[in-house]
Design an enzyme around this catalytic site. Sequence first.
Site, short mmCIF file in Angstrom:
data_model
loop_
_atom_site.label_atom_id
_atom_site.label_comp_id
_atom_site.label_asym_id
_atom_site.label_seq_id
_atom_site.Cartn_x
_atom_site.Cartn_y
_atom_site.Cartn_z
CB THR A 84 -0.34 -24.58 -22.04
OG1 THR A 84 -1.62 -25.17 -21.59
CG2 THR A 84 0.70 -25.59 -21.70
CB THR A 96 -0.63 -24.29 -25.69
OG1 THR A 96 -1.57 -23.55 -25.08
CG2 THR A 96 -0.61 -23.91 -27.08
N GLY A 97 -3.62 -25.64 -25.79
CA GLY A 97 -5.00 -25.74 -26.17
C GLY A 97 -5.83 -26.57 -25.11
NE ARG A 126 -8.84 -30.37 -17.46
CZ ARG A 126 -7.91 -29.62 -18.36
NH1 ARG A 126 -6.95 -28.75 -17.85
NH2 ARG A 126 -8.14 -29.36 -19.75
N GLY A 179 -7.03 -29.52 -23.20
CA GLY A 179 -6.31 -30.74 -22.84
C GLY A 179 -7.05 -31.84 -23.27
CB SER A 234 -3.76 -30.02 -17.80
OG SER A 234 -2.39 -30.17 -17.52
CG ASP A 235 -2.36 -31.02 -22.59
OD1 ASP A 235 -1.25 -30.42 -23.30
OD2 ASP A 235 -3.01 -30.16 -22.25
#
Length: 280
Positions: free
Chosen positions: A154, A203-204, A182, A206, A184-185
Amino acid sequence: MKVILHGGFFSESSTNLETKIAKQEALLRIVKSAYQYLKSHTAMETVVYAVTQLEDDELFNAGIGSQIQSDGKIRMSASLMDGDLMKMSGVINIEKVKNPIQVAQLLQHFEDKVLGGSGATTFARQNGFEEFSTEIPQRRAEYEQKVKATGLGTVGCVVLDAAGKLAVATSTGGKGFEMPGRISDSATVAGNYANEFCAVSLTGVGEDIVSGAVASKIVTRVTDGFSLEQAFEKTFEELRKIDGFAGAIAIDKNGNSYHLDSYPSMVFASFDGVTEEVFI
């Protein structure tokens, strides 16, 4: 004034020396370019400017170079937040747009500020964003071979401008091979959040970031009197309880910046006009 940005986790791409150097050079180029831009623009304008450049660079998993989902399509998410006005806007699972962050920027001027799926794509088309394929051969090869990259990429940028105002922008091409639909964050307050005291981009994974409500927790704790370091340590301590995979960057209202990841390998760069910092 200060700019800090991240380009996801290095493990999302090949780990050869050539790629590593290329990412390092790209991060330094973009963070310095963003700082120059900041001299005559606001924090909100600058985070969009920086993230647009990250979306345009296929080294990063956002915009061009985004991951392909399990049904063969690319869907992207992006958001930004004005720390002064406390307004967040974003797009979730938008398709065939070169710069999702620019669509999120436009939504700042609308009552309905977060759009998803076909609604987000239709809004983009109606407002002059032409159809654009962000697929690159590397992503197609990974998809066809069902070789799943770790998909933890991200991009994001946090800025403190000359007026003391904070802003944050985050964009992602997804984790790759995910189920269609889906979320994401990146377009949620867990992955992208700011107020007058602090701004944070994540980032990472979600799902881990949303479960830990990471960005909003860090900002809330700084607002309540924690230092940036204290807010990060407390929040990541809670994240470790679920073995969460995340990295975060932040700037507070005093110009202090901080970064932390739960599994070292986040790539980032910062610049304040004098001191540059880059890690990859």
